[in-house]
Structures are given as C-alpha cells and as structure tokens.
Design an enzyme around this catalytic site. Structure first.
Site, PDB file in Angstrom:
ATOM      1  N   HIS A  27       1.114  -1.266   0.136  1.00 41.29           N
ATOM      2  CA  HIS A  27      -0.017  -0.239  -0.094  1.00 41.29           C
ATOM      3  C   HIS A  27       0.527   1.773   0.236  1.00 41.29           C
ATOM      4  O   HIS A  27       1.742   1.203   0.484  1.00 41.29           O
ATOM      5  CB  HIS A  27      -1.044   0.407   1.484  1.00 41.29           C
ATOM      6  N   GLU A  67       1.638   3.437   2.748  1.00 43.44           N
ATOM      7  CA  GLU A  67       1.852   3.083   4.370  1.00 43.44           C
ATOM      8  C   GLU A  67       3.468   3.096   4.414  1.00 43.44           C
ATOM      9  O   GLU A  67       4.237   1.717   3.740  1.00 43.44           O
ATOM     10  CB  GLU A  67       1.272   2.006   4.248  1.00 43.44           C
ATOM     11  N   HIS A 124       3.012  -3.555   6.307  1.00 45.24           N
ATOM     12  CA  HIS A 124       1.979  -2.320   6.432  1.00 45.24           C
ATOM     13  C   HIS A 124       2.262  -1.851   7.648  1.00 45.24           C
ATOM     14  O   HIS A 124       3.238  -1.612   7.938  1.00 45.24           O
ATOM     15  CB  HIS A 124       1.178  -3.273   6.234  1.00 45.24           C
ATOM     16  N   GLU A 134       1.946  -5.216  10.626  1.00 45.13           N
ATOM     17  CA  GLU A 134       1.329  -3.904  10.961  1.00 45.13           C
ATOM     18  C   GLU A 134       2.093  -2.987  11.954  1.00 45.13           C
ATOM     19  O   GLU A 134       2.270  -3.526  13.321  1.00 45.13           O
ATOM     20  CB  GLU A 134      -0.127  -3.504  11.171  1.00 45.13           C
TER      21      GLU A 134
END
Length: 723
Positions: free
Chosen positions: A349, A352, A487, A580
C-alpha cells in the site's frame, strides 16, 4: 449531461475548498481567485491559510467553467454574528509537500506521542467521542456510540466548543491540520475555527490577522477525510493551544480530528524538563525517499558493500517504475545449497511508508555492521540470502510522498495506478483447497501445497496488476522459506489464513495447518518490537491487540480474499506474516529514528527464525545428486513443502518430535524421525531415496540400453503376480 456533472462534482473537494468557495456554488475560474462569493469564508492573512491535501496546482487563471454540486449546506452558528476578516489576494498554491516541509513537524497526536491526558475539550457527546479521539486519521469502530468513535465531538448544546492540546512545555506552534469525523453512519465536520494560545490554560490570546488586527477565522474541512492544513500567520510560543470551532456542517455537530505542527523551544527559565527527542545512535539516512532518492540510496549501499549486495529488478509498476530488490548475502546472485532464502516486502500500500523506510534503513545497517565485523550480522549474511523489496507499489507511494506525511490522509496512494488494492489481487487458492477438502480429495487427489493458479487468473484480460504478476514470478523463481509483509496503520502482527472459510463472513478464526508455527513467528516479532511491548501505550484505533500479545489470525481480524500471505503459503513453500508497524501510516521524518529503534531488533530476530525446524537435502542413492521437487510431509500437519532444484529443503516447525516422509516420483518413499529442540537449528534431516524398478527401466530405455537379465526376470514376476 448528468454523467458530466457527476464527473465534475467528483472534483469539488479539490477545487472549491482551495479557493474558499462553497461546495454548492457555480464558480467561473476565469475570474480572479480572490473574487468574494456570498456565503464563503475568505482565507486569512497567512502564508497559505488553507491547504487541502488535494490542492497544489494554482488553477485560478484557467478559463474553465465548473459546476460543483453538493446537497449538504454549511451554516454559521446562529447565536452570534461572525466577523469575517478582510479578503486578501490568495497567492498561487505551492505543492503540498513543498509548503509542509517549511513548517514545524507534528506534535504527535497521530503517532500517540501526545498522551490522552494532554487532550481536553469543553464538552464531549460521549466517552467514545472524547478529546482523546481527536487525533488525525483515527479510525472508528463499526458501531456508533461505542468506546472507539472517530473524532472528538462537542455536545450539541455547547455554546462555545473548544479542543485543547497541552504540549507539556513551551513550544512554537506553526500550524494546524484538521479532518472531520470518521464514521460509517454519520457526516460531521468543522468548516471554520479560531486558534488560541496560553501558557497557563487560564489566560488566552488568539492568532490575529496582520492587516485587520482581528482574530483569524481559518477555513477548515469540506468532507470528513481530507486533511486540511492551516499555517498560522505568525508562529506562537506557548504551552497550550486551543481550536475553537466557529461553523460546521448543517445538521451535524462540531467534530474534528487534528494534528498540531510544533517546534520545540528552549526554556530560558529551565522550568520544564527537556522533552526527550526520539533518536537513534545508528549513522543512517533518516528521511523519506521518493523513487529517485531510493534508487540513489540503494546504489550507495551497493557501492559501499559490493561483495555482499546485489540490486536487481523483478518487474515494473503500471507507470513503468522498476520494482527494485536489494539482495544481501556473502554470495550475492547465487543460491547456495543448504542456505535458506528469506524476504521482506514493503510498500504494498503506497501510503504506508514506514515499511519502505525501515527496509532502506535495514540494508544500510546490515552493510555498516558487516563492515564493522558485527558477529550477529555476519552470521545472518553467511547463513542465509536476504531479499529486500522496499516498494511493491511505487506509483502509489509517489502520490502519497507528494502530499506529505500528515496531508496524505488515510487512503490516498493506497492503491496502484489502476486503482487495484494489491493485497486483494493475488489468486484465491483458499476456496478450491477448502472445496477439495470438503470432498475428501486432499491430499490424495488434490495436493495440500503448491496449488496451481486458477484458469481465470491466467487469462490475458484478468484483473491482475503488473506489480502482482512481478511478485508471483519472483516467488516462483526463488525458493523462499520465510517472509514478512510490512504494512502500517496499526500495531499488530497478523498471520494466515487471512480469508475466512465461511463464505461472506466478515471475520472468523481460520487457522492454517501450521498455526503453531505462524503464532510463534508472530509472537517473535511482536515480542521484539518496542512499541508493541510498551504496556503504557493506548490502542491505535478501535481494537486493543495487546490483550492477545499483539498478534491475531488475519481472518479473525477482517477477511482479506486474495492476500499475499495466503497465496504465498498455498502456492509456494514460503511462510509469511503481515506486520502492522505503527498507528501512523506515514510518520514524519523526525519520528523515523525512534521507529527504527522500535523495529530494529524485531527485524533481525524474525530473520533468525528461518533456523527453526528441520532442513536437509534429498539425494538419489545411485548418483548422490539432489532430487528437485521431492515432497516433504510431516505426520499430523496437512501441508507439505518441496525441495529446491538442488534437492535442499527447509521445513519450519516448532520444537517437538516429528515423523517426516520424503517422496519423489520414481522413488521409494523414506520416513524417519526428526527432532526439533529449543536450541538453535535447524535440525539436519537428510534423506536418500532409491529409484523404483519402473523408474530404472524408464531411464534405461530412454538411454537406448538393453534391460539387464535380473531386472527383466523381476519385471516378469511382477507381471505374473498381477495376472
């Protein structure tokens, strides 16, 4: 005609707010941008009072007529008349990032460096809409009225609402960024506000207009999600800052999310303890790198460490930007027998951005420490081959980078240039596997590993991004064993399966046959990450993952069909998790040193887990050569792996005793016991396979040789038994 109006209306957020024009008006851009339109709020006298993230091109002189349609209306507070500052000529807008770079860095509302106790408000509709929720880009839960709503919202009867931030010590405030309320069910945002400052939270002064001497009314948001930057006409030194909403969306309430731009100042009276600046002692390049700067940095690392690095490209993005990989090993460019291949992937992404910078920092660190003789790094580079892909979606990143870290919002730049979410773009292999399992076909008819691509996915018109195709080819070319997909936007490690087994279920615990291994891998990263282990930190958004050790089964969080993690597990030998990294998807550059320290040991420790389990070589008894594509099956685990082209394999396992079987076409299978201990491995588990008579015969006939008498008699006996 209606289609044209709808298309033009889609551009309304980018045009109307930038020129101080209501969303429901008709604007002739051939007129000067400073033309006062009834009902608008002129820009205050600041260097650039308002800058939505979409605006940057200064289109005030283009002779284009645009009709902007918006049903919702913006109203002034009825209890008192608002005095408007004198309209001034609006300068041509600079690029958002160019403007933003000249202001102070964020105080830390979004990154949680500012604690909840330092946020106050005049009132709140509920605890879930309290001042602690007034953080830029904070995301709400699915239910309105819960403890995790998407903004600070004042009570409807609050006559003078305000939102206050305590910097903790004297600070030079230079700007404010605001958003509306994040909610699935409601629309609320502030359309204008004033700003006040104080040193004691009792005596306040406002930000004033140079020409009129009156308090500036800053234009704010025209939708819930677009971040809007207002730079102060003059920076103010104070400890406290207040935002005082003046107008908001009709039918709504004053709701906002904010970030404050602030620079630290020295206290001449030494009344306040100096705030500890986040930092790192490693001599690395702590800044955000666009595509050109990333290539330059990777080249510099290669030139500094030419003997342990290799740069290669696995393909191109939709816009033609190359997907560069940095390979690091004592023998770059060569798969060494018995040496596992590991990878980190970031930037799937594009918005990110932290993962991208962490991988650029990691390659610098490994190079520097290898030259210094660091034994841990030396062992990593001599015992495995590391591949770092810092930007899988460079097109999306360039969009996000142009906006700037706080102005990019929550989603802009997430998708590739075809508007494809790359983490939903891999082939769904889960569904055919589960259907075959329900029919009792696994593993005898349908394999439990290396599932083929579905026919629809290989068609020329299939919706498969070039970035996705490039990564799939990369996976097939190199026998990866371990991977992590980096991410941002949360602090948690998620592991496969990412897709729920029950069709249409939004979330459901869906473990793999290797659930114990995936939980181990996830726990290792989460347990080594400083931010995840900080017991005093608050949750990022609407879920507290710390109660489960900061790990979660991906499908039990939210279903993701077509994820790279699931595809990697079912189509290759590679075990992959998603990390994350931070609540803030695009942290400011001044936060990168601390983010590096938060993740440095975790990045290294995770790579070392490739030693966990068993490894070995499957060889032919006669030739002593390795056997490619031999299947390694572990009793009790319905997922097999295969050998690489040299016959070597790696099977990640948690400590325990296992019965392991090696099999290959044309060979007799061999089973042996392999023990995995808590000591550093992997445990060696080699196999020697003998060809079957039928395979020997095939090879002899293929070579044009005569069948030996003993083999002929044996084959005749076998035929007689069958008869």
């Amino acid at each position: 005609m209606w289609g044209l109006l709808l298309v033009l209306a889609a551009f309304a957020p980018a045009v109307g707010p930038a020129l101080g024009v209501p969303r429901n008006s008709v604007l002739d851009l051939a007129q000067p941008a400073t033309t006062k339109v009834p009902g608008s709020i002129p820009a205050p006298n600041s260097s650039l009072a308002q800058l939505p993230a979409e605006t940057a091109n200064g289109t005030s002189e283009r002779h284009v007529r645009i009709r902007i349609i918006k049903k919702k209306k913006v109203v002034m507070k009825k209890r008192k008349k608002l005095t408007r500052p004198t309209p001034l000529v609006t300068p041509r807008l600079a690029a958002p990032r160019a403007l933003y770079q000249h202001s102070c860095p964020p105080l830390g509302l979004e990154s949680l460096r500012v604690s909840d106790s330092r946020l106050e408000a005049s009132s709140s509709q509920s605890f879930g809409l309290g001042p602690h929720r007034g953080r830029l880009n904070i995301q709400s839960g699915l239910e309105d009225g819960d403890l995790y709503d998407g903004a600070w919202c004042a009570e409807e009867q609050d006559a003078d609402p305000w939102f206050q931030v305590d910097a903790g010590h004297p600070t030079r405030f230079s700007g404010v960024i605001t958003q509306g309320r994040n909610s699935v069910w409601r629309y609320d945002w502030v359309t204008s506000y004033k700003v006040q400052f104080s040193n004691d939270s009792r005596t306040w002064w406002g930000s004033r207009n140079h020409s009129s001497g009156m308090d500036v009314v800053f234009p704010a948001n025209s939708d819930p999600e677009t971040p809007v930057l207002n730079l102060l006409p003059e920076p103010q030194v104070a400890r406290f800052i207040r935002l005082l909403p003046q107008t908001w969306l009709q039918g709504g309430t004053p709701c906002l999310r904010a970030e404050i731009l602030a620079c630290p100042v020295s206290d001449p009276n030494d009344l306040f303890l100096e705030a500890s600046a986040p930092g790192s002692s490693d001599p690395l390049d702590f800044r955000h790198h666009n595509y050109k700067a990333m290539r330059k940095l990777m080249k510099q690392v290669h030139e500094q460490c030419p003997n342990i690095t290799r740069i290669y490209s696995i393909g191109k993005s939709y816009q033609g930007l190359k997907l560069y990989v940095m390979e690091m090993s004592d023998q770059p460019g060569e798969h060494e027998l018995g040496e596992p291949e590991v990878r980190y992937v970031a930037g799937m992404h594009g918005n990110e951005a932290l993962g991208r910078e962490l991988l650029l920092l990691l390659m610098q660190f490994l190079c520097h420490e290898f030259l210094r003789g660091n034994p841990r790094v030396t062992r990593l580079l001599t015992e495995m081959r590391i591949h770092l892909l810092p930007s899988m979606n460079p097109d999306g990143y360039e969009i996000a980078y142009h906006r700037g870290s706080e102005l990019v919002g929550w989603a802009e730049g997430r998708w590739n240039n075809q508007s494809i979410d790359l983490n939903h773009n891999f082939a769904d292999l889960n569904t055919p596997l589960w259907e075959a399992q329900d029919d009792g076909k696994v593993p005898h008819i349908v394999p439990n590993h290396h599932l083929p691509l579905p026919t629809y996915y290989t068609l020329p018109n299939a919706t498969v991004a070039p970035e996705t195709r490039a990564v799939i080819k990369w996976m097939k070319r190199i026998p990866f064993v371990l991977s992590a997909n980096l991410h941002g936007g949360e602090l948690v490690v998620s592991y496969p399966f990412d897709m729920t087994r029950t069709p249409w279920a939004a979330r459901e615990l869906t473990p793999t046959p290797d659930d114990a291994v995936f939980r181990w891998l996830s726990t290792v990263y989460a347990g080594s990450n400083l931010a995840m282990q900080d017991t005093s930190r608050r949750p990022c958004h609407s879920q507290d993952f710390s109660v489960h050790g900061n790990i979660i089964n991906g499908a039990d969080w939210h279903t993701v069909p077509g994820s790279m993690n699931d595809f990697s597990y079912l189509h290759t030998n590679c075990f992959e998790v998603t990390v994350e990294l931070s609540c803030d998807k695009f942290p400011h550059e001044n936060e990168l040193p601390q983010e590096w320290e938060n993740n440095k040991d975790a990045l290294l420790t995770y790579l070392e887990q490739v030693r966990m389990g068993i490894a070995g070589v499957v060889r032919d008894k006669d030739t002593e050569l390795g056997i490619a594509d031999a299947v390694i099956a572990v009793d009790g685990i319905n997922h097999d792996v295969t050998t690489a082209w040299g016959g070597d394999y790696w099977r990640l396992l948690t400590p325990g005793d296992y019965m392991v079987t090696a099999s290959a076409e044309g060979y007799h299978s061999v089973t042996r016991n392999c023990r995995v201990t808590f000591e550093e491995g992997p445990f060696p588990c080699n196999f020697v396979l003998t060809k079957t008579p039928k395979q020997r015969l095939r090879e002899l006939l293929a070579a044009g040789a005569k069948v030996p008498p003993d083999l002929r008699r044996r084959l005749e006996r076998l035929r007689g038994l069958k008869d």
